[in-house]
Scaffold this active site. Structure first.
Site, PDB file in Angstrom:
ATOM      1  N   HIS A 258     -17.445 -20.391  43.966  1.00 45.97           N
ATOM      2  CA  HIS A 258     -17.238 -19.212  44.817  1.00 45.97           C
ATOM      3  C   HIS A 258     -17.687 -19.503  46.254  1.00 45.97           C
ATOM      4  O   HIS A 258     -16.984 -19.180  47.211  1.00 45.97           O
ATOM      5  CB  HIS A 258     -18.052 -18.014  44.300  1.00 45.97           C
ATOM      6  CG  HIS A 258     -17.606 -17.465  42.978  1.00 45.97           C
ATOM      7  ND1 HIS A 258     -18.480 -17.233  41.943  1.00 45.97           N
ATOM      8  CD2 HIS A 258     -16.381 -17.100  42.522  1.00 45.97           C
ATOM      9  CE1 HIS A 258     -17.813 -16.738  40.914  1.00 45.97           C
ATOM     10  NE2 HIS A 258     -16.535 -16.655  41.239  1.00 45.97           N
TER      11      HIS A 258
ATOM     12  N   LYS B 132     -16.272  -5.886  32.137  1.00 42.27           N
ATOM     13  CA  LYS B 132     -16.809  -7.119  31.548  1.00 42.27           C
ATOM     14  C   LYS B 132     -18.274  -7.018  31.141  1.00 42.27           C
ATOM     15  O   LYS B 132     -18.832  -8.001  30.665  1.00 42.27           O
ATOM     16  CB  LYS B 132     -16.643  -8.262  32.552  1.00 42.27           C
ATOM     17  CG  LYS B 132     -15.196  -8.684  32.735  1.00 42.27           C
ATOM     18  CD  LYS B 132     -15.104  -9.878  33.651  1.00 42.27           C
ATOM     19  CE  LYS B 132     -13.675 -10.362  33.801  1.00 42.27           C
ATOM     20  NZ  LYS B 132     -13.581 -11.447  34.793  1.00 42.27           N
TER      21      LYS B 132
ATOM     22  N   ARG C 222      -8.092 -22.455  40.419  1.00 36.99           N
ATOM     23  CA  ARG C 222      -8.728 -23.714  40.033  1.00 36.99           C
ATOM     24  C   ARG C 222      -7.745 -24.641  39.333  1.00 36.99           C
ATOM     25  O   ARG C 222      -7.730 -25.843  39.550  1.00 36.99           O
ATOM     26  CB  ARG C 222      -9.901 -23.438  39.083  1.00 36.99           C
ATOM     27  CG  ARG C 222     -11.047 -22.710  39.719  1.00 36.99           C
ATOM     28  CD  ARG C 222     -11.921 -22.073  38.685  1.00 36.99           C
ATOM     29  NE  ARG C 222     -11.176 -21.072  37.901  1.00 36.99           N
ATOM     30  CZ  ARG C 222     -11.721 -20.248  37.039  1.00 36.99           C
ATOM     31  NH1 ARG C 222     -12.999 -20.301  36.789  1.00 36.99           N
ATOM     32  NH2 ARG C 222     -10.979 -19.359  36.392  1.00 36.99           N
TER      33      ARG C 222
ATOM     34  N   SER D 102     -17.995 -18.400  35.994  1.00 44.48           N
ATOM     35  CA  SER D 102     -19.243 -17.658  35.768  1.00 44.48           C
ATOM     36  C   SER D 102     -19.506 -17.522  34.275  1.00 44.48           C
ATOM     37  O   SER D 102     -20.642 -17.594  33.817  1.00 44.48           O
ATOM     38  CB  SER D 102     -19.156 -16.275  36.401  1.00 44.48           C
ATOM     39  OG  SER D 102     -18.961 -16.379  37.780  1.00 44.48           O
TER      40      SER D 102
HETATM   41  O1  PNS Z   1     -13.878 -12.311  39.394  1.00 44.29           O
HETATM   42  P1  PNS Z   1     -12.757 -11.653  38.652  1.00 44.29           P
HETATM   43  O2  PNS Z   1     -13.308 -10.917  37.459  1.00 44.29           O
HETATM   44  O3  PNS Z   1     -11.653 -12.599  38.296  1.00 44.29           O
HETATM   45  O4  PNS Z   1     -12.128 -10.558  39.657  1.00 44.29           O
HETATM   46  C1  PNS Z   1     -11.117  -9.691  39.220  1.00 44.29           C
HETATM   47  C2  PNS Z   1     -10.842  -8.595  40.277  1.00 44.29           C
HETATM   48  C3  PNS Z   1     -12.139  -7.890  40.644  1.00 44.29           C
HETATM   49  C4  PNS Z   1     -10.263  -9.239  41.517  1.00 44.29           C
HETATM   50  C5  PNS Z   1      -9.835  -7.601  39.666  1.00 44.29           C
HETATM   51  O5  PNS Z   1     -10.266  -7.203  38.411  1.00 44.29           O
HETATM   52  C6  PNS Z   1      -9.624  -6.364  40.539  1.00 44.29           C
HETATM   53  O6  PNS Z   1      -9.031  -6.439  41.575  1.00 44.29           O
HETATM   54  N1  PNS Z   1     -10.143  -5.208  40.078  1.00 44.29           N
HETATM   55  C7  PNS Z   1     -10.089  -3.958  40.805  1.00 44.29           C
HETATM   56  C8  PNS Z   1      -9.123  -2.970  40.132  1.00 44.29           C
HETATM   57  C9  PNS Z   1      -7.697  -3.260  40.512  1.00 44.29           C
HETATM   58  O7  PNS Z   1      -7.317  -3.229  41.663  1.00 44.29           O
HETATM   59  N2  PNS Z   1      -6.874  -3.555  39.491  1.00 44.29           N
HETATM   60  C10 PNS Z   1      -5.465  -3.867  39.660  1.00 44.29           C
HETATM   61  C11 PNS Z   1      -5.270  -5.348  39.924  1.00 44.29           C
HETATM   62  S1  PNS Z   1      -3.579  -5.751  40.069  1.00 44.29           S
END
Ligand code: PNS
Length: 172
Positions: free
Chosen positions: A19, A43, A92, A130
């Site tokens: 990150h 999560k 990645r 993570s």
């Molecule tokens: O680190 P992560 O868990 O891969 O991040 C995922 C994240 C936070 C980017 C994604 O879950 C997110 O954007 N959540 C907010 C809710 C949202 O906008 N959902 C629709 C996504 S298309």
């Protein structure tokens, strides 16, 4: 020329060197970068929001144009609220691509004004996540060099006293 502000969103539970690598790369191509930490995550994070915010704030201090903020709800709404023109996501391996593409398309459908930009972390971090960090640490493996020292320390504190902490202590 317009300034480009980007959001680098994620759960960051916890923030890894992968990150940080991406934050550094992002800080070089965007004028401003906001690390957006998702508040309500399905999560069930190991670190609560306050802990993730505090750790991340310390770790990004060396970047002048990076700041950390929590968000909840839709990412694109957060991006619009912050007047960000871009969402930065790391890819990645090819296995990340399908999920990331789906999110990027969905976010574009919701708010076509916000562009998703994909960047690759350094190759050395291409296998890092993570989830794996937490699992390895919990089972007594070394995560040295994969997470910042601060995170390693906080993982130690989290797992101290748990049934697996004896194996964690063995490695030190
Ligand atoms: O680190 P992560 O868990 O891969 O991040 C995922 C994240 C936070 C980017 C994604 O879950 C997110 O954007 N959540 C907010 C809710 C949202 O906008 N959902 C629709 C996504 S298309």
């Amino acid at each position: 020329m317009n300034l480009v502000r980007a959001i680098y969103p994620g759960t960051f539970d916890p923030l890894t060197n992968g990150h940080l690598d991406l934050i550094e790369r992002g800080s070089k191509i965007f004028d401003e970068l906001i690390v957006g930490i998702l508040r309500n995550t399905e999560k069930d994070p190991l670190f609560n929001l306050a802990e993730r915010l505090e750790m991340s704030e310390q770790l990004i201090r060396r970047f002048d144009n990076v700041r950390v903020e929590a968000f909840e709800g839709l990412l694109v709404d957060f991006a619009m609220q912050k007047k960000a023109g871009a969402i930065l996501r790391g890819i990645r391996a090819i296995s990340d691509y399908e999920y990331e593409l789906q999110m990027a398309w969905m976010n574009r459908k919701l708010h076509p004004q916000v562009e998703t930009v994909f960047m690759m972390p350094a190759e050395a971090y291409s296998y890092l996540s993570s989830r794996l960090i937490k699992e390895i640490f919990r089972l007594g493996g070394s995560v040295r060099g994969l997470v910042p020292e601060l995170v390693e320390q906080r993982l130690g504190e989290k797992f101290a006293g748990s049934t697996t902490s004896s194996s964690v202590n063995l490695k030190k």
